[in-house]
Design an enzyme around this catalytic site. Structure first.
Site, PDB file in Angstrom:
ATOM      1  N   CYS A   1     -11.129   2.683  -0.325  1.00 12.60           N
ATOM      2  CA  CYS A   1      -9.762   3.080   0.013  1.00 12.60           C
ATOM      3  C   CYS A   1      -9.414   2.309   1.275  1.00 12.60           C
ATOM      4  CB  CYS A   1      -9.675   4.578   0.274  1.00 12.60           C
ATOM      5  SG  CYS A   1      -8.057   5.060   0.928  1.00 12.60           S
ATOM      6  N   THR A   2      -8.277   1.657   1.267  1.00 15.66           N
ATOM      7  CA  THR A   2      -7.962   0.747   2.374  1.00 15.66           C
ATOM      8  C   THR A   2      -7.632   1.484   3.670  1.00 15.66           C
ATOM      9  OG1 THR A   2      -5.675   0.571   1.575  1.00 15.66           O
ATOM     10  CG2 THR A   2      -7.228  -1.103   0.837  1.00 15.66           C
ATOM     11  N   HIS A   3      -7.467   2.790   3.596  1.00 12.25           N
ATOM     12  CA  HIS A   3      -7.275   3.563   4.827  1.00 12.25           C
ATOM     13  C   HIS A   3      -8.605   3.774   5.575  1.00 12.25           C
ATOM     14  CE1 HIS A   3      -3.411   4.660   3.067  1.00 12.25           C
ATOM     15  NE2 HIS A   3      -3.092   5.364   4.129  1.00 12.25           N
TER      16      HIS A   3
ATOM     17  N   TYR B   1      -0.937   8.527  -2.524  1.00 12.45           N
ATOM     18  CA  TYR B   1      -0.923   8.297  -3.974  1.00 12.45           C
ATOM     19  C   TYR B   1      -2.169   8.904  -4.630  1.00 12.45           C
ATOM     20  CZ  TYR B   1       2.816   4.699  -4.017  1.00 12.45           C
ATOM     21  OH  TYR B   1       3.996   4.020  -3.944  1.00 12.45           O
ATOM     22  N   GLY B   2      -3.210   9.091  -3.803  1.00  9.66           N
ATOM     23  CA  GLY B   2      -4.537   9.433  -4.332  1.00  9.66           C
ATOM     24  C   GLY B   2      -4.601  10.698  -5.153  1.00  9.66           C
TER      25      GLY B   2
ATOM     26  N   GLU C   1      -3.057   8.873   7.951  1.00  6.10           N
ATOM     27  CA  GLU C   1      -1.583   8.817   7.980  1.00  6.10           C
ATOM     28  C   GLU C   1      -1.024   9.650   9.151  1.00  6.10           C
ATOM     29  OE1 GLU C   1       0.842   7.177   5.892  1.00  6.10           O
ATOM     30  OE2 GLU C   1      -0.900   5.994   5.340  1.00  6.10           O
TER      31      GLU C   1
ATOM     32  N   ASP D   1       0.862  -1.195   0.000  1.00  4.68           N
ATOM     33  CA  ASP D   1       0.000   0.000   0.000  1.00  4.68           C
ATOM     34  C   ASP D   1       0.894   1.239   0.000  1.00  4.68           C
ATOM     35  OD1 ASP D   1      -2.424   1.532   0.166  1.00  4.68           O
ATOM     36  OD2 ASP D   1      -2.013   1.865   2.287  1.00  4.68           O
ATOM     37  N   SER D   2       0.290   2.367  -0.343  1.00  2.00           N
ATOM     38  CA  SER D   2       1.026   3.626  -0.303  1.00  2.00           C
ATOM     39  C   SER D   2       1.424   3.986   1.129  1.00  2.00           C
ATOM     40  CB  SER D   2       0.150   4.743  -0.873  1.00  2.00           C
ATOM     41  OG  SER D   2      -1.018   4.858  -0.092  1.00  2.00           O
TER      42      SER D   2
ATOM     43  N   CYS E   1      -4.275  -1.493  -2.130  1.00  2.00           N
ATOM     44  CA  CYS E   1      -4.454  -0.054  -2.328  1.00  2.00           C
ATOM     45  C   CYS E   1      -5.353   0.117  -3.545  1.00  2.00           C
ATOM     46  CB  CYS E   1      -3.080   0.573  -2.583  1.00  2.00           C
ATOM     47  SG  CYS E   1      -3.136   2.313  -3.028  1.00  2.00           S
ATOM     48  N   ASN E   2      -6.464   0.810  -3.353  1.00  2.00           N
ATOM     49  CA  ASN E   2      -7.400   0.991  -4.477  1.00  2.00           C
ATOM     50  C   ASN E   2      -6.811   1.871  -5.564  1.00  2.00           C
ATOM     51  OD1 ASN E   2     -10.378  -0.029  -3.694  1.00  2.00           O
ATOM     52  ND2 ASN E   2      -9.197   0.497  -1.888  1.00  2.00           N
TER      53      ASN E   2
HETATM   54  N1  DGL Z   1      -4.920   3.024   0.711  1.00  2.00           N
HETATM   55  C1  DGL Z   1      -4.910   3.704  -0.541  1.00  2.00           C
HETATM   56  C2  DGL Z   1      -6.140   3.341  -1.355  1.00  2.00           C
HETATM   57  O1  DGL Z   1      -6.767   2.331  -1.049  1.00  2.00           O
HETATM   58  C3  DGL Z   1      -4.748   5.157  -0.253  1.00  2.00           C
HETATM   59  C4  DGL Z   1      -4.181   5.910  -1.237  1.00  2.00           C
HETATM   60  C5  DGL Z   1      -3.404   7.135  -1.028  1.00  2.00           C
HETATM   61  O2  DGL Z   1      -2.225   6.991  -0.752  1.00  2.00           O
HETATM   62  O3  DGL Z   1      -3.946   8.194  -1.295  1.00  2.00           O
HETATM   63  O4  DGL Z   1      -6.492   3.982  -2.309  1.00  2.00           O
END
Ligand code: DGL
Length: 276
Positions: free
Chosen positions: A195-197, A45-46, A161, A13-14, A76-77
């Protein structure tokens, strides 16, 4: 180029979000070994372009292959939406056709017909995931009669984060994005946390949704899909080692990672820093 010995399952994941997926995967498949890699130095990353997300994700996948992973889950989506297809179609055949990279979008989409009653699906995700249209496209492919509306929540990943996800300041952003989603389609009965967060913010999201819709967290769906995949592909299961271990890698400070990861996983976390 890479070792052909069996290896751990890589989870990428990011940042910390993929830990919500790893947790559920380990519940379902506790015997396997895992390496978690968080690109915390370059999160989020989003808000990044397609090219950059692809480049960063490919670097992470290569790092996990170098570390012996025969299979990598993009937990990570944003990476699944923007990089997975290119990696599967363009890079894997050159890097090693016997390795696999899987994402989190399809396992989620495949399961939603068992959750929704009226076919009105809401998706909350990063700017990148929402603007890629991946959920709209995949849901339309699997279930052409469903209607999908999406809302980008650009503040939510930084809140997680920075460990502010359960603080009062987060309420404003959660309510705001949830209300915009319902304003677009008041009849939504299912909301995908794309989003996995976001599962970290579940109590606040539940409060904001207030029973108007089912909230779908991806972890259990991805874990079930991976179990099913390994059953259907015993040759891949044989390429994965089983010792029940997890190694944590981060591109940021490992002590910072370990402290923050404690919010996501039970038990102590020791992390190592890597360069991508
Ligand atoms: N966990 C990432 C996702 O599922 C988050 C992405 C990010 O870094 O913005 O999209």
């Amino acid at each position: 180029m890479y070792s052909s010995a069996p290896g751990p399952i890589g989870v990428f994941d990011s940042g910390y979000g993929g830990l919500t997926i790893l947790k559920e995967i380990r519940k379902a498949l506790p015997d396997y070994d895992y390496i978690y890699l968080g690109d915390n130095a370059r999160t989020p990353y989003g808000t990044r372009s397609f090219d950059v997300v692809y480049e960063f994700t490919l670097q992470a996948v290569k790092k996990l292959f170098e570390r012996g992973c025969r299979m990598v889950i993009l937990a990570c989506n944003t990476a699944s939406a923007k990089a997975l297809r290119s990696i599967q179609q363009k890079d894997l055949p050159l890097l090693d056709p016997e390795r696999r990279v899987l994402g989190v979008v399809i396992p989620t989409v495949e399961a939603i017909d068992k959750i929704t009653k009226n076919g009105n699906i809401g998706v909350l995700g990063t700017q990148g995931t929402v603007s890629s249209g991946t959920y709209d496209i995949e849901i339309a492919k699997f279930f052409p009669r469903f209607r999908t509306v999406s809302q980008a929540c650009p503040m939510w990943v930084p809140l997680v984060e920075n460990c502010e996800y359960d603080k009062p300041g987060a309420d404003y952003f959660v309510r705001k994005n949830v209300e915009v989603l319902f304003a677009e389609e008041p009849d939504i009965d299912t909301i995908i946390l794309g989003c996995t967060h976001y599962p970290l913010m579940l109590p606040k999201i539940r409060e904001a949704v207030g029973g108007r819709a089912e909230i779908v967290c991806q972890g259990p769906l991805v874990a079930a899909s991976l179990s099913n995949y390994l059953e259907r592909h015993p040759e891949m299961a044989e390429r994965c080692t089983r010792g029940g271990t997890v190694e944590y890698l981060t591109t940021e400070n490992p002590d910072r990672f370990a402290a923050a990861a404690a919010n996501f996983v039970d038990g102590p976390v020791e992390a190592k820093r890597v360069e991508l």
